[in-house]
Design a protein around this motif. Structure first.
Motif, PDB file in Angstrom:
ATOM      1  N   LYS A  23       0.832  -1.210   0.000  1.00  0.00           N
ATOM      2  CA  LYS A  23       0.000   0.000   0.000  1.00  0.00           C
ATOM      3  C   LYS A  23       0.868   1.261   0.000  1.00  0.00           C
ATOM      4  N   LEU A  24       1.927   1.259   0.798  1.00  0.00           N
ATOM      5  CA  LEU A  24       2.849   2.397   0.825  1.00  0.00           C
ATOM      6  C   LEU A  24       3.583   2.550  -0.511  1.00  0.00           C
ATOM      7  N   GLU A  25       4.021   1.437  -1.080  1.00  0.00           N
ATOM      8  CA  GLU A  25       4.704   1.486  -2.372  1.00  0.00           C
ATOM      9  C   GLU A  25       3.797   2.095  -3.434  1.00  0.00           C
ATOM     10  N   ILE A  26       2.559   1.654  -3.472  1.00  0.00           N
ATOM     11  CA  ILE A  26       1.595   2.167  -4.452  1.00  0.00           C
ATOM     12  C   ILE A  26       1.381   3.660  -4.245  1.00  0.00           C
ATOM     13  N   LYS A  27       1.221   4.075  -2.997  1.00  0.00           N
ATOM     14  CA  LYS A  27       0.990   5.483  -2.680  1.00  0.00           C
ATOM     15  C   LYS A  27       2.174   6.353  -3.114  1.00  0.00           C
ATOM     16  N   ILE A  28       3.383   5.908  -2.808  1.00  0.00           N
ATOM     17  CA  ILE A  28       4.579   6.666  -3.193  1.00  0.00           C
ATOM     18  C   ILE A  28       4.723   6.700  -4.706  1.00  0.00           C
ATOM     19  N   MET A  29       4.519   5.578  -5.360  1.00  0.00           N
ATOM     20  CA  MET A  29       4.621   5.534  -6.820  1.00  0.00           C
ATOM     21  C   MET A  29       3.636   6.507  -7.455  1.00  0.00           C
ATOM     22  N   LYS A  30       2.404   6.519  -6.976  1.00  0.00           N
ATOM     23  CA  LYS A  30       1.395   7.425  -7.530  1.00  0.00           C
ATOM     24  C   LYS A  30       1.793   8.881  -7.305  1.00  0.00           C
ATOM     25  N   LYS A  31       2.335   9.215  -6.119  1.00  0.00           N
ATOM     26  CA  LYS A  31       2.786  10.582  -5.840  1.00  0.00           C
ATOM     27  C   LYS A  31       3.887  11.012  -6.806  1.00  0.00           C
ATOM     28  N   LEU A  32       4.678  10.056  -7.263  1.00  0.00           N
ATOM     29  CA  LEU A  32       5.755  10.350  -8.197  1.00  0.00           C
ATOM     30  C   LEU A  32       5.280  10.319  -9.660  1.00  0.00           C
ATOM     31  N   GLY A  33       3.990  10.010  -9.853  1.00  0.00           N
ATOM     32  CA  GLY A  33       3.438   9.996 -11.203  1.00  0.00           C
ATOM     33  C   GLY A  33       3.574   8.664 -11.923  1.00  0.00           C
ATOM     34  N   TYR A  34       3.860   7.604 -11.173  1.00  0.00           N
ATOM     35  CA  TYR A  34       3.996   6.293 -11.776  1.00  0.00           C
ATOM     36  C   TYR A  34       2.756   5.440 -11.529  1.00  0.00           C
ATOM     37  N   ASN A  35       2.646   4.374 -12.284  1.00  0.00           N
ATOM     38  CA  ASN A  35       1.534   3.443 -12.171  1.00  0.00           C
ATOM     39  C   ASN A  35       1.678   2.539 -10.956  1.00  0.00           C
ATOM     40  N   ASN A  36       0.581   1.910 -10.589  1.00  0.00           N
ATOM     41  CA  ASN A  36       0.589   0.901  -9.542  1.00  0.00           C
ATOM     42  C   ASN A  36       1.500  -0.243  -9.993  1.00  0.00           C
ATOM     43  N   PRO A  37       2.557  -0.554  -9.247  1.00  0.00           N
ATOM     44  CA  PRO A  37       3.505  -1.594  -9.676  1.00  0.00           C
ATOM     45  C   PRO A  37       2.951  -3.008  -9.570  1.00  0.00           C
ATOM     46  N   TYR A  38       1.794  -3.182  -8.978  1.00  0.00           N
ATOM     47  CA  TYR A  38       1.244  -4.520  -8.783  1.00  0.00           C
ATOM     48  C   TYR A  38       0.174  -4.884  -9.795  1.00  0.00           C
ATOM     49  N   PHE A  39       0.033  -4.070 -10.850  1.00  0.00           N
ATOM     50  CA  PHE A  39      -0.892  -4.417 -11.936  1.00  0.00           C
ATOM     51  C   PHE A  39      -0.135  -4.799 -13.154  1.00  0.00           C
TER      52      PHE A  39
END
Length: 111
Positions: free
Chosen positions: A95-111
């Motif tokens: 959940k934290l990884e997804i949140k940080i990735m989104k803040k940086l403008g990246y996609n959810n890494p688990y899809f």
């Protein structure tokens, strides 16, 4: 925080020595839990294997830049004390990884 890039042979040796796993891995984190002379907390070291990270990106059809970002964030969270050694811990970390990735403008890494 120090980030070191290494080859498959060395990351395999480090993984065996420190994690008792005789196989290559994409990243290993080494938290540093002491204070330096000016009383700043040092997070630790991250050792990453570009070859494995590149192979993973190809295998899972991920954008290489996004995959590098994800793996770096993953290692950083380990330095902060997060683990994925149980279902609940894994979900918290993801959940934290997804949140940080989104803040940086990246996609959810688990899809």
């Amino acid at each position: 925080m120090t980030i070191r890039l290494t080859n498959v042979e060395e990351i395999t040796q480090l993984n065996l020595k420190y994690r008792k796993k005789n196989k290559a891995t994409n990243i290993i984190s080494f938290p540093f839990n002491t204070f330096d002379f000016i009383n700043n907390k040092l997070l630790g070291d991250i050792v990453m294997c570009p070859f494995i990270i590149s192979q993973e990106a190809k295998k899972y059809k991920k954008n290489i830049v996004e995959h590098w970002a994800h793996i770096t964030i993953h290692g950083y969270l380990h330095l902060l004390g997060f683990k994925h050694n149980s279902f609940n811990n894994r979900k918290i970390m993801e959940k934290l990884e997804i949140k940080i990735m989104k803040k940086l403008g990246y996609n959810n890494p688990y899809f």
